[in-house]
Enzyme design. Structure first.
Site, PDB file in Angstrom:
ATOM      1  N   ARG A 294       0.901  -1.357  -0.112  1.00  0.00           N
ATOM      2  CA  ARG A 294       0.089   0.118   0.001  1.00  0.00           C
ATOM      3  C   ARG A 294       0.813   1.353   0.020  1.00  0.00           C
ATOM      4  NH1 ARG A 294      -4.076   0.128  -2.114  1.00  0.00           N
ATOM      5  NH2 ARG A 294      -2.943   2.008  -3.270  1.00  0.00           N
TER       6      ARG A 294
ATOM      7  N   GLU B  89       7.197  40.955  -7.505  1.00  0.00           N
ATOM      8  CA  GLU B  89       6.064  40.850  -7.813  1.00  0.00           C
ATOM      9  C   GLU B  89       5.274  42.084  -8.085  1.00  0.00           C
ATOM     10  OE1 GLU B  89       2.697  38.384  -5.466  1.00  0.00           O
ATOM     11  OE2 GLU B  89       2.520  40.182  -4.785  1.00  0.00           O
TER      12      GLU B  89
ATOM     13  N   ASP C 135       1.322  39.404 -11.554  1.00  0.00           N
ATOM     14  CA  ASP C 135       0.502  38.657 -10.506  1.00  0.00           C
ATOM     15  C   ASP C 135      -0.974  39.076 -10.916  1.00  0.00           C
ATOM     16  OD1 ASP C 135      -0.278  36.983  -8.436  1.00  0.00           O
ATOM     17  OD2 ASP C 135      -0.451  38.911  -7.152  1.00  0.00           O
TER      18      ASP C 135
ATOM     19  N   LYS D 120       7.149  40.200  -2.517  1.00  0.00           N
ATOM     20  CA  LYS D 120       5.904  40.395  -2.653  1.00  0.00           C
ATOM     21  C   LYS D 120       5.288  41.589  -1.886  1.00  0.00           C
ATOM     22  CE  LYS D 120       4.833  35.688  -2.897  1.00  0.00           C
ATOM     23  NZ  LYS D 120       3.818  35.484  -3.942  1.00  0.00           N
TER      24      LYS D 120
ATOM     25  N   LYS E 126       3.383  25.514  -3.398  1.00  0.00           N
ATOM     26  CA  LYS E 126       2.153  25.030  -2.648  1.00  0.00           C
ATOM     27  C   LYS E 126       1.868  23.535  -2.909  1.00  0.00           C
ATOM     28  CE  LYS E 126      -0.162  29.525  -3.644  1.00  0.00           C
ATOM     29  NZ  LYS E 126      -1.499  30.076  -4.147  1.00  0.00           N
TER      30      LYS E 126
END
Length: 278
Positions: A98, A195, A216, A165, A133
């Site tokens: 598994r 950004e 962005d 950012k 992410k």
């Protein structure tokens, strides 16, 4: 594209989580001396990632297991393809099954989804970038899967580059001040990305000497204007809410890169099975 030493630490955690004290079913139902051979089969077309880690799972649980890889990470395979053949003590194979399947299915799902995005922009000069992410604990392997699907890695971690950012810029007072502060202590070969969500910010980032400018959540028309303004003086990345049905339009604006987290966040696990016949 991944470190086997680090992968081994992950495998130890996965097996510990899945087994608990011991595999009750395998030890009750399978004789300790019984030998078995199983085939890991692709049950649908896919781009592979994680088959080498899956092989490491079997070898880690029981070094007497013999694994023959029939395919490699990055291969595009058809339904019915035998990915690997595993032989050894039946108890061991069934106990590790598994965990090995889970990681191969998850990573191959990401690679397969990534390949769709890469294909959608292959008619442009833009290259696909992944993001940070990722699933906590699986970044190294999920980013490996993205590369198997044809993408390039963005930052592997916060120490891989400077990305300024809006909040960083707000703390420093301006893009110019933020870039200047970062440049003062930056390692020599590390890039600074800024950004920008407005054309005036693109202009300010250029004047400040940014290496990469991230557009962005800009509309396509504004991105075309931004690319024209930059005119090769910095690399340009499109980012923000990019999906499979919108990525081609973003890439056609002339940017160098398009980044998206969608293959990490929305890729379904592919269907891979462990069978007693090919």
């Amino acid at each position: 594209m991944y470190d086997k030493f680090v992968a081994q630490k992950l495998i130890d955690l996965w097996l510990t989580e899945d087994i608990g004290c011991f595999d009750l079913t395998a030890q009750l139902m399978v004789d300790a001396k019984a030998q078995a051979t199983f085939y890991m089969n692709a049950r649908e077309e896919m781009t592979l990632a994680g088959v080498e880690v899956a092989a490491q799972v079997f070898r880690s649980y029981d070094p007497s297991c013999k694994v023959e890889l029939r395919c490699n990470d990055g291969d595009v395979v058809e339904k019915g393809t035998v990915l690997m053949v595993i032989s050894g003590p039946g108890q061991s194979l069934l106990t590790a099954e598994r965990t090995a399947l889970n990681i191969a299915q998850r990573l191959s799902g990401i690679a397969t989804e990534t390949a769709k995005y890469v294909k959608a922009i292959e008619h442009t000069k833009a290259r696909l970038l992944d993001t940070r992410k990722t699933t906590p604990g699986l970044r190294m392997l999920e980013k490996h899967a993205a590369v198997c699907g044809g993408a390039l890695n963005h930052r592997l971690g916060l120490d891989s580059g400077v990305m300024l950012k809006d909040n960083h810029i707000a703390v420093c007072g301006s893009i110019e001040a933020a870039v200047k502060r970062a440049r003062r202590h930056l390692p020599a070969l590390t890039k600074i990305e800024v950004e920008a969500d407005r054309i005036e910010q693109v202009r300010e980032a250029l004047d400040a000497g940014a290496d990469v400018i991230m557009l962005d959540n800009m509309e396509n028309e504004a991105m075309v204007e931004a690319v024209r303004l930059v005119n090769g003086r910095a690399l340009v990345e499109a980012s923000g809410g990019i999906r499979l049905d919108t990525i081609a339009g973003k890439a056609e604006t002339g940017v160098d890169f398009v980044s998206t987290s969608r293959p990490f966040q929305s890729a379904p696990a592919v269907d891979i099975g462990l069978d007693d016949e090919a």
